[in-house]
Design a protein around this motif. Structure first.
Motif, short mmCIF file in Angstrom:
data_model
loop_
_atom_site.label_atom_id
_atom_site.label_comp_id
_atom_site.label_asym_id
_atom_site.label_seq_id
_atom_site.Cartn_x
_atom_site.Cartn_y
_atom_site.Cartn_z
N VAL A 288 20.83 0.65 35.48
CA VAL A 288 21.52 0.37 36.90
C VAL A 288 23.13 0.54 36.87
O VAL A 288 23.89 -0.37 36.27
N LEU B 105 26.10 -5.76 25.65
CA LEU B 105 26.87 -6.22 24.69
C LEU B 105 26.84 -7.74 24.63
O LEU B 105 26.61 -8.39 25.39
N TYR C 38 34.62 -1.79 27.68
CA TYR C 38 34.03 -0.87 26.90
C TYR C 38 34.27 0.79 27.26
O TYR C 38 33.52 1.52 26.50
C1 LIG Z 1 29.02 -1.09 35.27
S1 LIG Z 1 28.09 -2.36 34.48
C2 LIG Z 1 26.83 -2.57 35.43
C3 LIG Z 1 26.10 -3.85 35.04
C4 LIG Z 1 24.78 -4.04 35.85
N1 LIG Z 1 23.80 -3.09 35.34
C5 LIG Z 1 24.93 -4.02 37.34
O1 LIG Z 1 24.64 -2.87 37.95
O2 LIG Z 1 25.48 -5.05 37.80
C6 LIG Z 1 27.84 -1.72 32.96
C7 LIG Z 1 27.34 -2.52 31.79
O3 LIG Z 1 26.95 -1.96 30.88
C8 LIG Z 1 27.26 -2.60 29.63
N2 LIG Z 1 27.43 -1.91 28.60
C9 LIG Z 1 28.61 -1.18 28.13
N3 LIG Z 1 28.64 -0.45 26.99
C10 LIG Z 1 27.44 -0.95 26.44
C11 LIG Z 1 26.90 -0.69 25.07
N4 LIG Z 1 27.41 0.11 24.38
N5 LIG Z 1 25.86 -1.49 24.81
C12 LIG Z 1 25.33 -2.42 25.57
N6 LIG Z 1 25.74 -2.46 27.10
C13 LIG Z 1 26.92 -1.84 27.46
C14 LIG Z 1 28.36 -3.34 30.23
O4 LIG Z 1 28.55 -4.63 29.36
C15 LIG Z 1 27.98 -3.87 31.51
O5 LIG Z 1 27.18 -5.01 31.68
#
Ligand SMILES: C[S@@+](CC[C@H](N)C(=O)[O-])C[C@H]1O[C@@H](n2cnc3c(N)ncnc32)[C@H](O)[C@@H]1O
Length: 385
Positions: free
Chosen positions: A289, A247, A175
């Motif tokens: 987070v 997502l 993403y």
């Molecule tokens: C770095 S990960 C962090 C996951 C979790 N919060 C953690 O700390 O373990 C970022 C998260 O944001 C989600 N994400 C990124 N772009 C997104 C979007 N446009 N809409 C919804 N979620 C999104 C990703 O799929 C991912 O699960």
């Protein structure tokens, strides 16, 4: 001009040599860098310590890549796993790692120098403090392996700074830099969600000790990955309803993972993109987070506005992620994450002040910071409508 303006681009770009401060700074740097000064300082008892500290800091900076390769070799050869429960002789380690005795001796010397392992008087090798931490935290070993990919992208840092194209790291974070979540396929989502799951423990513990979720009924974790953070919060807050937005392929994975944790009845998952789809309304606490930092300012602002739109008076937004600053932990976090996000092609390690500016622009007013025990890993901020 009242002379008290903070550093601004205009000031920073002022021609060299103008003003007393600039001349003093230039003189100081010339002096510190000169051979003569360094030789003199090395002879003066009180100043010798400063000279040694600077020399050591520079040596470590220069050697950082080699040190991380020692760590990677230990992980790949499963040295920490092998020594997890008991010490081993060199003969046993040679058999376990498949290295020649000469190569093993080299690795053991390097790993001992980095306080990863230690040798007892009877000749057996054991984990030292740092090795023990890696051995007992699968998330750290996963990150060490993951870094091999990031460091490939960073092999030519100047080229990376000068370009904007795709990298291995940006492909891993499917993403990254995209306002369109539809392009993320389930396989890629699974790979990064697994890494996030493995490294979530420490973060969740920090957030839980910095913020009390007891006052809330429903927590919506935005970009909540496979639900590991929610599951950790759920342990100490049995009445909290758990909502997760991510997502579509990630949210689908979270639904399965939360059911496997026995939390299906408390959980609702929502698949969508926070850039395109409205966030669900009705939660009185929202969390981000390790999410805001993934995005450049315009996208981060759009995300905060989306969160703001889903909130009512009294609701709280909790932001937890690595934050920059000037103290030792934060400046090291900033140096690491700024270059990590460079390889990822999206995101910033922002200071609390920069996050505050974005929050205000998104319409938040009551903005606060929480103390965390490990600011190197995460800072915590709260904001209300
Ligand atoms: C770095 S990960 C962090 C996951 C979790 N919060 C953690 O700390 O373990 C970022 C998260 O944001 C989600 N994400 C990124 N772009 C997104 C979007 N446009 N809409 C919804 N979620 C999104 C990703 O799929 C991912 O699960």
């Amino acid at each position: 001009m009242d002379g008290t303006a903070p550093a601004s681009p205009a000031r920073a770009d002022a021609p060299q040599g103008q003003g007393l401060t600039a001349r003093l700074r230039a003189w100081r740097n010339r002096m510190i860098g000169s051979d003569r000064f360094q030789r003199t300082v090395a002879r003066v008892p009180l100043l010798r310590g400063i000279a040694r500290r600077n020399a050591r800091d520079l040596f470590r900076l220069n050697a950082g890549f080699l040190y991380t390769q020692v760590l990677l070799a230990c992980v790949e050869l499963r040295l920490f796993d092998t020594l997890r429960d008991s010490g081993k002789s060199e003969t046993a380690l040679a058999a376990e790692t498949g290295l020649s005795r000469a190569a093993l001796a080299r690795l053991l010397t390097a790993a001992q120098g980095l306080k990863l392992i230690t040798r007892l008087k009877d000749g057996t090798w054991w984990l030292a403090d740092l090795g023990a931490v890696v051995a007992h935290n699968p998330g750290i070993a996963a990150m060490i392996r993951h870094h091999a990919m990031v460091y490939r992208d960073l092999a030519d840092p100047v080229a990376l700074l000068r370009s904007t194209g795709e990298t291995e790291t940006s492909r891993f974070w499917a993403y990254a830099g995209q306002m369109d979540g539809a392009s993320v396929d389930p396989e890629r989502a699974e790979a990064y969600s697994r890494l996030m799951h493995l490294s979530q423990d420490l973060i969740a513990a920090e957030v839980l000790s910095a913020y009390d979720f007891a006052r809330h009924r429903t927590l919506l974790d935005i970009g909540g990955g496979d639900g590991t953070f929610l599951a950790e919060v759920a342990k100490s807050h049995p009445d909290l309803a758990l909502w997760l937005f991510d997502l579509p392929p990630v949210a689908a994975g979270a639904e399965t993972a939360m059911a496997a944790r026995g939390l299906a009845s408390r959980t609702r998952t929502f698949g969508g993109s926070f850039f395109d789809d409205p966030l669900p309304r009705g939660a009185d606490c929202l969390s981000l987070v390790r999410v805001l930092c993934d995005h450049d300012d315009p996208a981060a602002l759009a995300l905060l506005k989306a969160a703001r739109a889903a909130m009512r008076d009294g609701d709280v937004l909790v932001i937890a992620e690595p934050m920059g600053g000037t103290d030792d932990d934060r400046r090291f976090a900033a140096a690491y994450f700024e270059f990590y996000f460079l390889a990822m092609r999206s995101g910033h390690c922002r200071t609390p002040e920069q996050i505050t500016t974005l929050l205000r622009a998104a319409g938040f007013t009551r903005i606060g910071r929480r103390r965390t025990a490990m600011p190197l890993f995460t800072g915590v901020m709260t904001a209300r409508v």
